[in-house]
Design a protein around this motif. Sequence first.
Motif, PDB file in Angstrom:
ATOM      1  N   UNK A 134      46.740  46.985  43.695  1.00  0.00           N
ATOM      2  CA  UNK A 134      46.012  47.148  42.527  1.00  0.00           C
ATOM      3  C   UNK A 134      46.497  46.209  41.523  1.00  0.00           C
ATOM      4  N   UNK A 135      47.482  45.576  41.399  1.00  0.00           N
ATOM      5  CA  UNK A 135      48.004  44.549  40.542  1.00  0.00           C
ATOM      6  C   UNK A 135      47.214  43.287  40.885  1.00  0.00           C
ATOM      7  N   UNK A 136      46.951  42.921  42.224  1.00  0.00           N
ATOM      8  CA  UNK A 136      45.814  41.852  42.527  1.00  0.00           C
ATOM      9  C   UNK A 136      44.572  42.202  41.967  1.00  0.00           C
ATOM     10  N   UNK A 137      44.211  43.379  42.077  1.00  0.00           N
ATOM     11  CA  UNK A 137      42.729  43.683  41.640  1.00  0.00           C
ATOM     12  C   UNK A 137      42.651  43.472  40.246  1.00  0.00           C
ATOM     13  N   UNK A 138      43.646  43.959  39.575  1.00  0.00           N
ATOM     14  CA  UNK A 138      43.935  43.615  37.728  1.00  0.00           C
ATOM     15  C   UNK A 138      43.880  42.258  37.579  1.00  0.00           C
ATOM     16  N   UNK A 139      44.546  41.474  38.090  1.00  0.00           N
ATOM     17  CA  UNK A 139      44.551  40.029  38.082  1.00  0.00           C
ATOM     18  C   UNK A 139      43.188  39.124  38.256  1.00  0.00           C
ATOM     19  N   UNK A 140      42.622  39.729  39.416  1.00  0.00           N
ATOM     20  CA  UNK A 140      41.172  39.301  39.642  1.00  0.00           C
ATOM     21  C   UNK A 140      40.304  39.599  38.546  1.00  0.00           C
ATOM     22  N   UNK A 141      40.302  40.906  38.157  1.00  0.00           N
ATOM     23  CA  UNK A 141      39.402  41.208  36.949  1.00  0.00           C
ATOM     24  C   UNK A 141      39.574  40.390  35.801  1.00  0.00           C
ATOM     25  N   UNK A 142      40.889  40.023  35.399  1.00  0.00           N
ATOM     26  CA  UNK A 142      41.308  39.077  34.291  1.00  0.00           C
ATOM     27  C   UNK A 142      40.525  37.528  34.666  1.00  0.00           C
ATOM     28  N   UNK A 143      40.459  37.159  35.920  1.00  0.00           N
ATOM     29  CA  UNK A 143      40.175  35.934  36.128  1.00  0.00           C
ATOM     30  C   UNK A 143      38.651  36.100  35.894  1.00  0.00           C
ATOM     31  N   UNK A 144      37.718  37.109  36.324  1.00  0.00           N
ATOM     32  CA  UNK A 144      36.502  37.105  36.199  1.00  0.00           C
ATOM     33  C   UNK A 144      36.198  37.261  34.607  1.00  0.00           C
ATOM     34  N   UNK A 145      36.821  37.822  33.872  1.00  0.00           N
ATOM     35  CA  UNK A 145      36.754  37.844  32.490  1.00  0.00           C
ATOM     36  C   UNK A 145      36.953  36.749  31.739  1.00  0.00           C
ATOM     37  N   UNK A 146      37.883  36.011  32.367  1.00  0.00           N
ATOM     38  CA  UNK A 146      38.292  34.345  31.836  1.00  0.00           C
ATOM     39  C   UNK A 146      37.029  33.512  32.093  1.00  0.00           C
ATOM     40  N   UNK A 147      36.259  33.930  33.118  1.00  0.00           N
ATOM     41  CA  UNK A 147      35.253  32.892  33.323  1.00  0.00           C
ATOM     42  C   UNK A 147      33.790  33.645  33.141  1.00  0.00           C
ATOM     43  N   UNK A 148      33.796  34.502  32.004  1.00  0.00           N
ATOM     44  CA  UNK A 148      32.514  35.127  31.455  1.00  0.00           C
ATOM     45  C   UNK A 148      31.511  34.317  31.092  1.00  0.00           C
ATOM     46  N   UNK A 149      31.878  33.246  30.401  1.00  0.00           N
ATOM     47  CA  UNK A 149      31.075  32.486  29.782  1.00  0.00           C
ATOM     48  C   UNK A 149      30.257  31.713  30.677  1.00  0.00           C
TER      49      UNK A 149
END
Length: 449
Positions: free
Chosen positions: A292-307
């Motif tokens: 779950x923590x890995x998934x949350x980190x992954x979601x943060x990575x995607x948010x950081x590349x939203x642009x």
Amino acid sequence: MPKEENIYQPLLSYIEEKNAKAISEIISEMEAVDIANFFEILDDTQRVFLYELMDNEVSAEMLLYIDEEDRKEFLKNFSTKEIAEEIIGEINSDDAVDIISELPEHQQNEIIQYIDDNELAQSIVDLLRYDEHVAGSLMATELVKVDHNLSIIAAVKEMRKQAEDMDEVYSIYVVDEQDKLLGTLSLKKLLTTSTSSKVSDVYNSKIRCVQDNEPAEDAARYMQKYELFEVPVIDALGRLVGRITIDDVMDFIKEETDKDYQLASGIATDIDSTDTILNITKARLPWLFIGMVGGLIGSRVLQGNEEAMSHVPALMFFVPLIAATAGNIGVQASAIIVQGLANNTLGQNTLKTLMKEVSVAVASGLILSLIIFGFNLFINHHDMMISITISVALLSVIIIAAMIGTIVPIFLNKNKIDPAIATGPFITTSNDILGVMVYFTIAKLILGL
């Protein structure tokens, strides 16, 4: 109805009818392991009834084959005195230790006090002192040994006495006055040598043995390497203290395989289907939490590349492909390494192993990248640069994931940590995150985002 229950149906009917005579006739022709299989489908009352119809030797052996939790529960029907006299006194020391070690410490002490055979009691006490991960924990103390100064005829008489308490005799060991292992005596030599000859004249001094304090896994590998049915165990002074048989090693390997499979599946402790819901949940939660923590980190990575995704929306469609491929490649590489470590076939050249896995990754990555490049260019009709970006990212992720899948198990093994941990959620989660990060980093570099 399962096949086993079809076979055991007549016996089950006799138990329901309390037909003791018919039951006794049937079980007298059955092997202990088959009785144990039937025992598993009975309720507690039926188990007690069946158990009381068996003689002590058969019933004690049968208990060795049933599930550990079922055995612990069933033994609650007996006093410590009954356990000592009817069960422990009928089996070998190593099997006795397996049963006693499952019980509370105060009950262990009481059982040992009720054992009439002082030699067996002392052997059990000695074996209980061994850590479960060393060779001494696998051994039995029952064996046949003769002094090297004896004549052949005197040795045969001594062997007969010792063999009375054993089910099978695989080897005859030769020792000196201090019980130090000198070698073995073959049956052929006993049959073809003059009875007046001494053991010292005919024994084989070539010794294959293991030490009682060496890892049990090493002892198992040793027996596998030399295809031994039995291996003697010595202490630090070279004295013969026991023997390990092939069935002990097979049980150990099965237990270790089960543990490794559970670790690879993301289960933190040794459990089985008979455990409570609470215990199973506690065993599964740690790695689920990490996932779950890995998934949350992954979601943060995607948010950081939203642009970047807003400029090239097509990048978003390939995130699942990148993450899944990274996880799969990592698991494949780590599984091969863990298998090599377990079988002791990996060798000491870590760099050579790493280069081999990287070479496999490059070959696999090139094939998959070319396929995905053609798919994007001719079927999805993506821009050439986007197609190149996704293919280069995929190749890079595959190579990096293979390197991680190779290095992590080797690193864990060198630091005395079970490398099986690295074959499951750990590798999958870490490579998922790293794969997405590499993907967007390469996309920004090539596409200038």
